[in-house]
Write a protein that holds these residues in place. Structure first.
Motif, PDB file in Angstrom:
ATOM      1  N   HIS A  29       7.127   2.240 -39.933  1.00 43.58           N
ATOM      2  CA  HIS A  29       7.592   0.472 -40.270  1.00 43.58           C
ATOM      3  C   HIS A  29       7.294   0.097 -38.536  1.00 43.58           C
ATOM      4  CE1 HIS A  29       9.848   2.376 -43.598  1.00 43.58           C
ATOM      5  NE2 HIS A  29       9.646   0.697 -43.461  1.00 43.58           N
ATOM      6  N   PRO A  30       5.561  -0.770 -38.721  1.00 39.36           N
ATOM      7  CA  PRO A  30       5.437  -1.687 -37.530  1.00 39.36           C
ATOM      8  C   PRO A  30       6.460  -2.691 -37.864  1.00 39.36           C
ATOM      9  CG  PRO A  30       3.796  -1.369 -39.116  1.00 39.36           C
ATOM     10  CD  PRO A  30       5.083  -0.636 -40.054  1.00 39.36           C
ATOM     11  N   ASP A  31       6.471  -3.494 -36.728  1.00 40.18           N
ATOM     12  CA  ASP A  31       7.222  -4.938 -36.223  1.00 40.18           C
ATOM     13  C   ASP A  31       6.401  -5.544 -36.036  1.00 40.18           C
ATOM     14  OD1 ASP A  31       9.713  -6.031 -36.960  1.00 40.18           O
ATOM     15  OD2 ASP A  31       9.287  -7.027 -35.211  1.00 40.18           O
ATOM     16  N   ARG A  32       6.248  -7.141 -36.085  1.00 38.94           N
ATOM     17  CA  ARG A  32       5.653  -7.952 -35.073  1.00 38.94           C
ATOM     18  C   ARG A  32       5.608  -7.930 -33.658  1.00 38.94           C
ATOM     19  NH1 ARG A  32       1.469 -11.002 -37.370  1.00 38.94           N
ATOM     20  NH2 ARG A  32       1.349 -11.606 -39.486  1.00 38.94           N
ATOM     21  N   ARG A  33       7.377  -7.706 -33.848  1.00 35.06           N
ATOM     22  CA  ARG A  33       7.386  -8.221 -31.976  1.00 35.06           C
ATOM     23  C   ARG A  33       7.030  -7.015 -31.657  1.00 35.06           C
ATOM     24  NH1 ARG A  33      13.651  -9.102 -35.055  1.00 35.06           N
ATOM     25  NH2 ARG A  33      11.983  -7.787 -35.630  1.00 35.06           N
ATOM     26  N   GLU A  76      -3.395  -5.253 -35.184  1.00 28.25           N
ATOM     27  CA  GLU A  76      -4.498  -6.177 -35.089  1.00 28.25           C
ATOM     28  C   GLU A  76      -4.439  -7.474 -35.294  1.00 28.25           C
ATOM     29  OE1 GLU A  76      -7.528  -3.833 -33.835  1.00 28.25           O
ATOM     30  OE2 GLU A  76      -6.183  -1.980 -32.548  1.00 28.25           O
ATOM     31  N   GLU A  77      -5.612  -7.825 -35.202  1.00 25.50           N
ATOM     32  CA  GLU A  77      -5.666  -9.469 -35.634  1.00 25.50           C
ATOM     33  C   GLU A  77      -5.640  -9.592 -37.535  1.00 25.50           C
ATOM     34  OE1 GLU A  77      -9.058 -11.886 -34.373  1.00 25.50           O
ATOM     35  OE2 GLU A  77      -8.146 -12.159 -32.553  1.00 25.50           O
ATOM     36  N   ASP A  78      -6.908  -9.003 -38.041  1.00 24.00           N
ATOM     37  CA  ASP A  78      -6.621  -8.592 -39.135  1.00 24.00           C
ATOM     38  C   ASP A  78      -6.368  -7.671 -39.835  1.00 24.00           C
ATOM     39  OD1 ASP A  78      -8.185  -6.369 -37.981  1.00 24.00           O
ATOM     40  OD2 ASP A  78     -10.132  -7.039 -39.377  1.00 24.00           O
ATOM     41  N   GLY A  79      -4.785  -6.714 -39.302  1.00 20.11           N
ATOM     42  CA  GLY A  79      -4.194  -5.800 -39.830  1.00 20.11           C
ATOM     43  C   GLY A  79      -3.610  -4.960 -38.976  1.00 20.11           C
ATOM     44  N   ILE A  90       1.458  10.957 -46.854  1.00 15.21           N
ATOM     45  CA  ILE A  90       1.577  10.064 -46.139  1.00 15.21           C
ATOM     46  C   ILE A  90       2.198   7.992 -46.866  1.00 15.21           C
ATOM     47  CG2 ILE A  90      -0.284   8.144 -44.897  1.00 15.21           C
ATOM     48  CD1 ILE A  90      -1.741  10.851 -43.819  1.00 15.21           C
ATOM     49  N   VAL A  91       2.740   7.536 -46.447  1.00 13.48           N
ATOM     50  CA  VAL A  91       2.878   6.393 -47.435  1.00 13.48           C
ATOM     51  C   VAL A  91       2.875   5.106 -46.247  1.00 13.48           C
ATOM     52  CG1 VAL A  91       4.877   5.105 -48.186  1.00 13.48           C
ATOM     53  CG2 VAL A  91       4.684   7.794 -48.642  1.00 13.48           C
ATOM     54  N   ILE A  92       2.384   4.392 -46.775  1.00 11.26           N
ATOM     55  CA  ILE A  92       2.001   2.782 -45.860  1.00 11.26           C
ATOM     56  C   ILE A  92       1.618   1.903 -46.504  1.00 11.26           C
ATOM     57  CG2 ILE A  92       0.162   1.766 -44.369  1.00 11.26           C
ATOM     58  CD1 ILE A  92      -0.666   4.599 -42.914  1.00 11.26           C
ATOM     59  N   GLY A  93       2.752   0.968 -46.740  1.00  9.98           N
ATOM     60  CA  GLY A  93       2.073  -0.158 -47.319  1.00  9.98           C
ATOM     61  C   GLY A  93       2.408  -0.248 -48.637  1.00  9.98           C
ATOM     62  N   THR A 108      -7.252   7.195 -39.993  1.00  8.68           N
ATOM     63  CA  THR A 108      -6.960   5.828 -39.747  1.00  8.68           C
ATOM     64  C   THR A 108      -6.855   5.351 -41.195  1.00  8.68           C
ATOM     65  OG1 THR A 108      -8.210   6.690 -37.837  1.00  8.68           O
ATOM     66  CG2 THR A 108      -7.317   4.037 -38.340  1.00  8.68           C
ATOM     67  N   PHE A 109      -5.560   4.588 -40.852  1.00 11.74           N
ATOM     68  CA  PHE A 109      -5.408   3.706 -41.932  1.00 11.74           C
ATOM     69  C   PHE A 109      -5.612   2.327 -41.852  1.00 11.74           C
ATOM     70  CE2 PHE A 109      -3.463   7.889 -43.315  1.00 11.74           C
ATOM     71  CZ  PHE A 109      -3.819   8.526 -45.043  1.00 11.74           C
ATOM     72  N   TRP A 110      -5.917   1.214 -43.032  1.00 13.09           N
ATOM     73  CA  TRP A 110      -4.970   0.048 -42.325  1.00 13.09           C
ATOM     74  C   TRP A 110      -4.103  -0.970 -43.060  1.00 13.09           C
ATOM     75  CZ3 TRP A 110      -7.100  -2.759 -38.259  1.00 13.09           C
ATOM     76  CH2 TRP A 110      -7.520  -2.653 -37.605  1.00 13.09           C
ATOM     77  N   GLY A 111      -2.939  -1.032 -42.788  1.00 12.04           N
ATOM     78  CA  GLY A 111      -1.886  -2.146 -43.088  1.00 12.04           C
ATOM     79  C   GLY A 111      -2.016  -3.395 -42.995  1.00 12.04           C
ATOM     80  N   ARG A 112      -1.387  -4.301 -43.643  1.00 14.35           N
ATOM     81  CA  ARG A 112      -0.940  -5.283 -44.138  1.00 14.35           C
ATOM     82  C   ARG A 112       0.043  -5.617 -42.555  1.00 14.35           C
ATOM     83  NH1 ARG A 112      -1.618  -5.628 -49.413  1.00 14.35           N
ATOM     84  NH2 ARG A 112       0.756  -5.619 -49.578  1.00 14.35           N
ATOM     85  N   HIS A 113      -0.131  -6.545 -42.147  1.00  9.76           N
ATOM     86  CA  HIS A 113       1.073  -7.144 -41.439  1.00  9.76           C
ATOM     87  C   HIS A 113       2.160  -7.665 -41.956  1.00  9.76           C
ATOM     88  CE1 HIS A 113      -1.677  -7.656 -37.704  1.00  9.76           C
ATOM     89  NE2 HIS A 113      -2.235  -8.502 -38.192  1.00  9.76           N
ATOM     90  N   GLU A 114       3.225  -7.200 -42.111  1.00  7.57           N
ATOM     91  CA  GLU A 114       4.725  -7.179 -42.795  1.00  7.57           C
ATOM     92  C   GLU A 114       4.687  -8.717 -42.660  1.00  7.57           C
ATOM     93  OE1 GLU A 114       5.803  -6.665 -38.342  1.00  7.57           O
ATOM     94  OE2 GLU A 114       4.380  -5.936 -39.495  1.00  7.57           O
ATOM     95  N   GLU A 115       5.859  -9.199 -43.490  1.00  5.90           N
ATOM     96  CA  GLU A 115       5.534 -10.537 -43.466  1.00  5.90           C
ATOM     97  C   GLU A 115       6.655 -10.971 -42.709  1.00  5.90           C
ATOM     98  OE1 GLU A 115       4.330 -12.160 -46.496  1.00  5.90           O
ATOM     99  OE2 GLU A 115       3.274 -10.207 -47.130  1.00  5.90           O
TER     100      GLU A 115
END
Ligand code: BGC
Length: 721
Positions: free
Chosen positions: A657-661, A683-686, A699-702, A714-721
């Motif tokens: 669970h990433p967090d933008r902060r 990163e900029e795009d995710g 693995i569970v991402i997004g 390596t996986f890419w996920g969306r920025h959380e809202e």
């Protein structure tokens, strides 16, 4: 150990620690030799002037009346033609007046117990013959240079004293059936911290600062003359004015006193330990310099298995504090704190922290031993003491404390995947649940008894240590949880638990009837975590709203704190969980970091905003309980989770669970089946997820899921809202 050996003792010499001696000649060639030894107290053994092992404070701390570990040392290489074994004996946990604040018959009994040793030297010669030298009345004893040694008060050592008068020991009548081989980890000197500075306080005191709170003792080097003295007090913090402070040690004197000989000399205590960051030099010959002082860290020698790191230096300091808190309180027994007149195996604290502890370090053996002590000290009616070893056998058991009997073995099984601990503890686990069933006044709820409640909860009424959550609510919730775990454990080891299944259903039913409304944060948390709420999502929504309405503040104490972030994030409120984790104002985890903490505090505001202390009475700066938050960082922030069907991480779920902060966060656990690490970077795009696993993973991402074999991904996920 063949028990032909006799327990032996010295004649009473008050506070002076006796030293036992045995000399023997070795004519034939030795193939192998072992020393078996244990003591009523703590001992240091030297053969021909050298310590027989790195083990410190042997034989450790167990439920001594029933279980006393003996040690086995290989001494083959240490033997000579003329041999001399010396064993110095301190009071240790066996005879020190513990706890400091309470008198009891049991304490009187322990204080007045005799000290003694038992052991044998076993020699196998090259010609195939064998010889055993047992402790018996031919051994001698004398006064040692250790003039006093005790767990709380410290140690006094006279470097000028030489043992010249030797007398014959006396036989001691003490049971031998209690002797068991070493079961736990060895206690050792595990690291050294150099002093950062020596300075003068406004009050004119000379103080040494190590920059880090540790548990162990100081080693100092001093140039002195005969008759000079070193006298040192230990402390954890400075007061508002920057002066030395240790009132919070309460009755523990925590003092060392060393009578010098001539010249340059180096010394450290050997039969006790302290929790400290600062030293006050009451007496110290010459101008003290930092290079004269080293803090020697003493703890159970456990292997580090977990690592967590992030882009936030304050969070990293918190993680560091959690690891130091664990080292400082895992000295043979999981203790509440290492400094004041407690240092006891509080069951509640252990149960609160065990999950984080088991990710940080490999504690299977450490807890295995302690749980055996718990079972040994469990009372006939199934009650579990507030502390283990049970040094307060007259005291009532408390909910959430006694539940350690069930929660701890279950966690050991989950983290390490070994059923044996459940098999060994199953009777004890059931006995605890049966105790509640047999003693409660209200069937299927635990409504009576005396409990610690949500200890130190911030919603406590003025003047109370207990948070506002209802005691019977907490007690009944844990009754349900422990019963559920007994059922699960029974299934794992193939026991018939149908009675407990029925009991569990009834408890849940009655609980729901009795407590339709949750009043506090902790009550919400328990209802969610223990599956007692019928609509956990709604309960979590209410909890999140309560936290936010309160200005994003945590109100929980020992009971609610380890679970609150889980309760929030498991039901869609990871953002609120992060807000609590990253909050810096009081009350929060980072508040103490901002106040300079180097270990976890007992109180959210051990040092209050105005710089004053919360209290002198109950204010430890090294209490690991709130460090339980680390388990959320591993499991949710980094997402490394145990799958109950695959205990011991045979297969792992990784659901970060990433967090933008936070710019990035990473964690890893070196599990029984291999290492698992998870790192995410904003990163900029995710969000970039880098997962490296030596075990198969889910693995569970997004919202997407993958089942993968060991490898790097390596996986890419969306920025959380
Ligand atoms: C200890 C705690 C313990 C508590 C029981 C305190 O004195 O330091 O950590 O759990 O008592 O309420």
């Amino acid at each position: 150990m063949k028990f032909q050996a006799e327990w032996i003792q010295a004649a009473d010499m008050g506070d002076i620690c006796p030293v036992f001696k045995k000399c023997w000649k070795q004519e034939k060639k030795v193939q192998q030799a072992f020393l078996y030894l244990t003591a009523l107290g703590v001992y240091e053994a030297k053969l021909n002037g050298k310590r027989v092992s790195q083990y410190v404070l042997a034989p450790g701390w167990t439920a001594y009346q029933k279980r006393l570990q003996y040690q086995k040392y290989d001494i083959t290489e240490m033997l000579d033609k003329d041999n001399e074994l010396r064993v110095t004996l301190g009071k240790g946990w066996f005879r020190s007046p513990m706890p400091g604040w309470e008198e009891s018959k049991d304490k009187e009994r322990r204080k007045s117990q005799p000290g003694g040793i038992i052991g044998k030297i076993q020699i196998l010669y090259e010609d195939g013959s064998k010889e055993n030298i047992f402790t018996d009345v031919d051994w001698e004893y004398g006064e040692s240079p250790v003039r006093f040694s005790e767990i709380y008060d410290g140690e006094v050592y006279d470097a000028l004293f030489e043992t010249t008068e030797w007398k014959q020991v006396q036989k001691l009548e003490w049971p031998k059936e209690i002797l068991i081989p070493q079961e736990g980890e060895e206690i050792r000197e595990t690291e050294r911290v150099m002093a950062k500075r020596v300075f003068m306080t406004p009050a004119g005191e000379t103080v040494v600062d190590f920059g880090q709170e540790v548990t162990g003792y100081v080693q100092f080097t001093v140039e002195a003359g005969e008759g000079d003295q070193v006298r040192i007090l230990h402390g954890e913090v400075l007061d508002t004015d920057g002066n030395f402070y240790n009132e919070n040690y309460r009755s523990a004197k925590a003092e060392i006193c060393y009578m010098c000989k001539n010249g340059k000399q180096t010394w450290h205590p050997r039969l006790t330990f302290f929790g400290f960051r600062y030293l006050k030099l009451e007496e110290f010959p010459g101008d003290a310099k930092p290079e004269q002082f080293t803090a020697v860290v003493v703890c159970s020698d456990i292997r580090r298995t977990g690592h967590i790191l992030s882009s936030d230096p304050k969070l990293n300091q918190l993680f560091s504090n959690i690891f130091w808190g664990q080292k400082g309180n895992f000295l043979d027994v999981p203790t509440d704190c290492p400094q004041r007149d407690e240092r006891l195996g509080w069951t509640g604290d252990a149960q609160v922290f065990i999950k984080a502890a088991s990710y940080n370090y490999d504690v299977e053996k450490f807890f295995g031993k302690w749980l055996h002590d718990l079972a040994a000290d469990q009372r006939e009616n199934g009650a579990v003491g507030q502390v283990i070893p049970d040094y307060m056998p007259e005291n009532n058991p408390s909910a959430a404390w006694g539940d350690a009997a069930v929660i701890c073995p279950w966690q050991m099984y989950l983290t390490y995947g070994n059923k044996q601990i459940l098999e060994e503890q199953f009777e004890s686990m059931k006995k605890w649940v049966d105790y509640i069933t047999d003693t409660t006044e209200t069937p299927y709820l635990w409504t009576d008894g005396e409990h610690f409640g949500d200890w130190l909860g911030l919603d406590a009424p003025v003047g109370s240590y207990k948070g506002s959550s209802r005691e019977e609510f907490i007690a009944s919730a844990f009754y349900a949880y422990s019963t559920e775990l007994v059922v699960k454990a029974g299934h794992v080891i193939g026991e018939d638990v149908s009675e407990y299944e029925k009991l569990y259903e009834k408890i849940v039913k009655e609980f729901r009837k009795a407590y339709p409304v949750y009043q506090t944060q902790t009550e919400h948390v328990l209802a969610i975590q223990f599956g007692l709420s019928e609509s956990p999502r709604e309960t979590a929504d209410t909890l999140a709203a309560m936290v936010m309405e309160d200005g994003c503040q945590i109100r929980t104490g020992f009971v609610g704190t380890p679970y609150i972030l889980h309760a929030l994030s498991d039901y869609g409120h990871a953002d609120v969980a992060y807000s609590l984790l990253l909050r810096e104002e009081f009350p929060s985890w980072l508040y103490s970091v901002n106040k300079g903490a180097t270990t976890i505090w007992e109180h959210w505001d051990g040092v209050m905003e105005n710089g004053e202390f919360w209290s002198t009475d109950m204010n430890s700066f090294n209490h690991y309980a709130y460090g339980a938050v680390a388990d959320w960082v591993y499991e949710t922030a980094a997402g490394i989770r145990i799958m109950e069907e695959y205990p011991g991480f045979e297969r792992v779920k990784v659901s970060p669970h990433p967090d933008r902060r936070l710019g990035w966060l990473e964690a890893s656990i070196d599990t029984r089946h291999g290492k698992v690490s998870s790192r995410w970077t904003q990163e900029e795009d995710g969000v970039k997820h880098e997962i490296e696993t030596e075990v198969p993973a889910h693995i569970v991402i997004g919202g997407q899921e993958w089942d993968v074999e060991p490898g790097r991904y390596t996986f890419w996920g969306r920025h959380e809202e």
